[in-house]
Design an enzyme around this catalytic site. Structure first.
Site, PDB file in Angstrom:
ATOM      1  N   ASP A 190       0.856  -1.191   0.000  1.00 46.28           N
ATOM      2  CA  ASP A 190       0.000   0.000   0.000  1.00 46.28           C
ATOM      3  C   ASP A 190       0.890   1.238   0.000  1.00 46.28           C
ATOM      4  OD1 ASP A 190      -2.353  -1.477  -0.079  1.00 46.28           O
ATOM      5  OD2 ASP A 190      -2.431  -1.693   2.090  1.00 46.28           O
ATOM      6  N   LYS A 229       0.574  -8.041  -2.376  1.00 42.78           N
ATOM      7  CA  LYS A 229      -0.768  -7.600  -2.734  1.00 42.78           C
ATOM      8  C   LYS A 229      -0.669  -6.190  -3.306  1.00 42.78           C
ATOM      9  CE  LYS A 229      -3.960  -6.030   0.269  1.00 42.78           C
ATOM     10  NZ  LYS A 229      -4.679  -4.863  -0.278  1.00 42.78           N
ATOM     11  N   ASP A 234      -5.813  -6.688  -5.581  1.00 37.01           N
ATOM     12  CA  ASP A 234      -6.957  -6.431  -4.694  1.00 37.01           C
ATOM     13  C   ASP A 234      -7.689  -5.172  -5.150  1.00 37.01           C
ATOM     14  OD1 ASP A 234      -8.627  -5.897  -2.484  1.00 37.01           O
ATOM     15  OD2 ASP A 234      -6.974  -5.009  -1.333  1.00 37.01           O
ATOM     16  N   LEU A 235      -8.662  -5.356  -6.074  1.00 37.69           N
ATOM     17  CA  LEU A 235      -9.418  -4.199  -6.570  1.00 37.69           C
ATOM     18  C   LEU A 235     -10.871  -4.232  -6.105  1.00 37.69           C
ATOM     19  CD1 LEU A 235      -7.971  -3.924 -10.212  1.00 37.69           C
ATOM     20  CD2 LEU A 235      -7.244  -2.709  -8.150  1.00 37.69           C
ATOM     21  N   LYS A 236     -11.274  -5.325  -5.468  1.00 35.56           N
ATOM     22  CA  LYS A 236     -12.627  -5.429  -4.870  1.00 35.56           C
ATOM     23  C   LYS A 236     -13.712  -4.938  -5.819  1.00 35.56           C
ATOM     24  CE  LYS A 236     -11.090  -4.855  -0.053  1.00 35.56           C
ATOM     25  NZ  LYS A 236      -9.693  -4.411  -0.225  1.00 35.56           N
ATOM     26  N   LEU A 237     -13.863  -5.611  -6.960  1.00 36.29           N
ATOM     27  CA  LEU A 237     -14.855  -5.161  -7.932  1.00 36.29           C
ATOM     28  C   LEU A 237     -16.277  -5.318  -7.380  1.00 36.29           C
ATOM     29  CD1 LEU A 237     -12.265  -5.579  -9.685  1.00 36.29           C
ATOM     30  CD2 LEU A 237     -13.804  -6.092 -11.567  1.00 36.29           C
ATOM     31  N   HIS A 238     -17.141  -4.372  -7.734  1.00 39.89           N
ATOM     32  CA  HIS A 238     -18.531  -4.375  -7.263  1.00 39.89           C
ATOM     33  C   HIS A 238     -19.334  -3.510  -8.230  1.00 39.89           C
ATOM     34  CE1 HIS A 238     -21.389  -3.843  -3.539  1.00 39.89           C
ATOM     35  NE2 HIS A 238     -22.015  -4.280  -4.616  1.00 39.89           N
ATOM     36  N   ASP A 239     -20.054  -4.167  -9.168  1.00 44.34           N
ATOM     37  CA  ASP A 239     -20.818  -3.409 -10.177  1.00 44.34           C
ATOM     38  C   ASP A 239     -21.851  -4.353 -10.767  1.00 44.34           C
ATOM     39  OD1 ASP A 239     -21.596  -1.522 -12.180  1.00 44.34           O
ATOM     40  OD2 ASP A 239     -19.577  -0.687 -12.179  1.00 44.34           O
ATOM     41  N   ILE A 240     -22.538  -3.966 -11.819  1.00 39.93           N
ATOM     42  CA  ILE A 240     -23.519  -4.875 -12.418  1.00 39.93           C
ATOM     43  C   ILE A 240     -22.763  -6.053 -13.048  1.00 39.93           C
ATOM     44  CG2 ILE A 240     -25.264  -3.086 -12.782  1.00 39.93           C
ATOM     45  CD1 ILE A 240     -24.461  -3.120 -15.779  1.00 39.93           C
ATOM     46  N   PRO A 241     -23.414  -7.220 -13.141  1.00 39.66           N
ATOM     47  CA  PRO A 241     -22.705  -8.417 -13.609  1.00 39.66           C
ATOM     48  C   PRO A 241     -21.964  -8.221 -14.937  1.00 39.66           C
ATOM     49  CG  PRO A 241     -24.814  -9.046 -12.695  1.00 39.66           C
ATOM     50  CD  PRO A 241     -24.796  -7.542 -12.688  1.00 39.66           C
ATOM     51  N   THR A 298     -12.690  -6.256   7.241  1.00 40.47           N
ATOM     52  CA  THR A 298     -12.196  -6.404   8.617  1.00 40.47           C
ATOM     53  C   THR A 298     -12.275  -5.092   9.404  1.00 40.47           C
ATOM     54  OG1 THR A 298      -9.974  -6.094   7.740  1.00 40.47           O
ATOM     55  CG2 THR A 298     -10.659  -8.352   8.162  1.00 40.47           C
ATOM     56  N   ARG A 336      -2.119  -8.506  13.104  1.00 43.72           N
ATOM     57  CA  ARG A 336      -1.188  -7.688  13.889  1.00 43.72           C
ATOM     58  C   ARG A 336      -0.409  -8.589  14.836  1.00 43.72           C
ATOM     59  NH1 ARG A 336      -2.905  -4.630  10.670  1.00 43.72           N
ATOM     60  NH2 ARG A 336      -3.729  -2.531  10.902  1.00 43.72           N
ATOM     61  N   ARG A 380       0.628  -2.592   7.014  1.00 43.57           N
ATOM     62  CA  ARG A 380       1.376  -1.621   7.813  1.00 43.57           C
ATOM     63  C   ARG A 380       2.181  -2.251   8.942  1.00 43.57           C
ATOM     64  NH1 ARG A 380      -3.989   1.803   8.519  1.00 43.57           N
ATOM     65  NH2 ARG A 380      -4.701  -0.357   8.384  1.00 43.57           N
TER      66      ARG A 380
HETATM   67  O1  LIG Z   1      -9.272  -7.521   0.420  1.00 41.49           O
HETATM   68  C1  LIG Z   1      -8.401  -7.159   1.226  1.00 41.49           C
HETATM   69  O2  LIG Z   1      -7.218  -7.360   1.012  1.00 41.49           O
HETATM   70  C2  LIG Z   1      -8.848  -6.580   2.510  1.00 41.49           C
HETATM   71  C3  LIG Z   1     -10.101  -6.974   2.950  1.00 41.49           C
HETATM   72  C4  LIG Z   1     -10.512  -6.652   4.260  1.00 41.49           C
HETATM   73  O3  LIG Z   1     -11.592  -7.035   4.708  1.00 41.49           O
HETATM   74  N1  LIG Z   1      -9.666  -5.926   5.039  1.00 41.49           N
HETATM   75  C5  LIG Z   1      -8.448  -5.484   4.610  1.00 41.49           C
HETATM   76  O4  LIG Z   1      -7.728  -4.855   5.394  1.00 41.49           O
HETATM   77  N2  LIG Z   1      -8.049  -5.751   3.321  1.00 41.49           N
HETATM   78  C6  LIG Z   1      -6.767  -5.214   2.814  1.00 41.49           C
HETATM   79  O5  LIG Z   1      -5.685  -5.768   3.571  1.00 41.49           O
HETATM   80  C7  LIG Z   1      -4.692  -4.781   3.841  1.00 41.49           C
HETATM   81  C8  LIG Z   1      -4.532  -4.677   5.334  1.00 41.49           C
HETATM   82  O6  LIG Z   1      -3.578  -3.714   5.635  1.00 41.49           O
HETATM   83  P1  LIG Z   1      -3.019  -3.463   7.110  1.00 41.49           P
HETATM   84  O7  LIG Z   1      -4.196  -3.129   7.987  1.00 41.49           O
HETATM   85  O8  LIG Z   1      -2.089  -2.314   6.909  1.00 41.49           O
HETATM   86  O9  LIG Z   1      -2.349  -4.751   7.513  1.00 41.49           O
HETATM   87  C9  LIG Z   1      -5.141  -3.498   3.175  1.00 41.49           C
HETATM   88  O10 LIG Z   1      -4.463  -3.382   1.939  1.00 41.49           O
HETATM   89  C10 LIG Z   1      -6.637  -3.682   2.946  1.00 41.49           C
HETATM   90  O11 LIG Z   1      -7.061  -3.060   1.753  1.00 41.49           O
END
Ligand SMILES: O=C(O)c1cc(=O)[nH]c(=O)n1[C@@H]1O[C@H](COP(=O)(O)O)[C@@H](O)[C@H]1O
Length: 244
Positions: free
Chosen positions: A12, A34, A61-68, A124, A186, A216
């Site tokens: 990130d 990632k 990790d782009l988490k797509l969410h749109d119409i099919p 999360t 963590r 992080r």
């Molecule tokens: O899909 C993901 O990777 C993701 C899903 C989720 O529910 N929670 C989540 O934290 N993530 C990703 O996982 C990484 C967690 O980062 P840290 O919290 O810095 O360890 C981030 O890049 C979030 O975008």
């Protein structure tokens, strides 16, 4: 391949230069990484190519969410990249998840392996309180996450992104081979920051996670390589605990 890759490092960072310099400076070679929205929106496919050249397995990790239809076409495009894992939001529904898998299948080049498709259940960073009061979902987190995982399985998705707290019940309901990737990891002494449902690597392992995502906790550590090794060590200790 993914069974032997328990830790994805979340890159990130704001730019490719920053991400690649971080990997070089801290001697991270060929580890699973990632690439999320922050980096991909800025750099696009060139960051994927740069990481491919360095031999890193990649979760896009782009988490797509749109119409099919839109998700299917987007996945068709993204499948041409050399990536190992990609995701959508399960809340897009079964038709959207099915379309995502079809798009990936159609877009994967001959001779290449189709990327693993995962569905994000509930982030999360979400709590029960947020579900109830902001999203007006009356059920508890575990019930919602398990239901989304079952929907994902019925839509032929390969696994889910969930918190460690739900990994075991998802394995019980959807089967051990249904992949469970858990962020929000963590070490015991680290701050939870914007995450809500967090756990240690060891807890993730004993709770049935297939793999963990760490950002992080490593990227902002004083000694990133040493800290990364600590995450790996704790994951491996968890493994021993499960077996005994
Ligand atoms: O899909 C993901 O990777 C993701 C899903 C989720 O529910 N929670 C989540 O934290 N993530 C990703 O996982 C990484 C967690 O980062 P840290 O919290 O810095 O360890 C981030 O890049 C979030 O975008």
């Amino acid at each position: 391949m993914l069974e032997s890759q328990p830790l994805f490092l979340a890159l990130d960072f704001q730019s490719a230069e920053e991400a690649l310099t971080f990997l070089d400076t801290n001697h991270f070679y060929e580890i699973p990484v990632k690439v999320g929205m922050e980096l991909f929106y800025r750099e696009g496919p060139t960051i994927i190519e740069a990481l491919n050249e360095r031999g890193h397995p990649i979760f896009l990790d782009l988490k797509l969410h749109d119409i099919p239809h839109t998700v299917k076409q987007a996945m068709k495009s993204l499948a041409s990249l050399n990536i190992d894992v990609i995701n959508v939001h399960a809340s897009g529904g079964k038709n959207m998840m099915r379309a995502a898998q079809e798009g990936l299948q159609e877009g994967t080049r001959d001779g290449q392996q189709k990327p693993l498709l995962l569905a994000v259940t509930q982030l999360t960073s979400s709590s029960d309180e947020m579900l109830h009061h902001e999203l007006l979902i009356p059920h508890h987190m575990e019930k919602v996450v398990t239901h989304y995982a079952q929907m994902a399985k019925e839509a032929s998705v390969d696994g889910v992104v969930c918190s460690v707290a739900e990994a075991r019940v998802i394995a019980d309901v959807c089967g051990e081979s249904f992949y469970r990737l858990t962020p929000g990891i963590r070490l015991g002494t680290q701050e939870q920051q914007d995450q809500v449902r967090i756990a240690t690597p060891q807890k993730a392992k004993v709770s049935g996670a297939s793999a963990i995502v760490v950002g992080r906790g490593v990227t902002t550590a004083d000694s990133p390589q040493e800290t990364y090794q600590q995450f790996e060590k704790e994951w491996n200790n968890g493994y021993k605990t499960t077996l005994s």
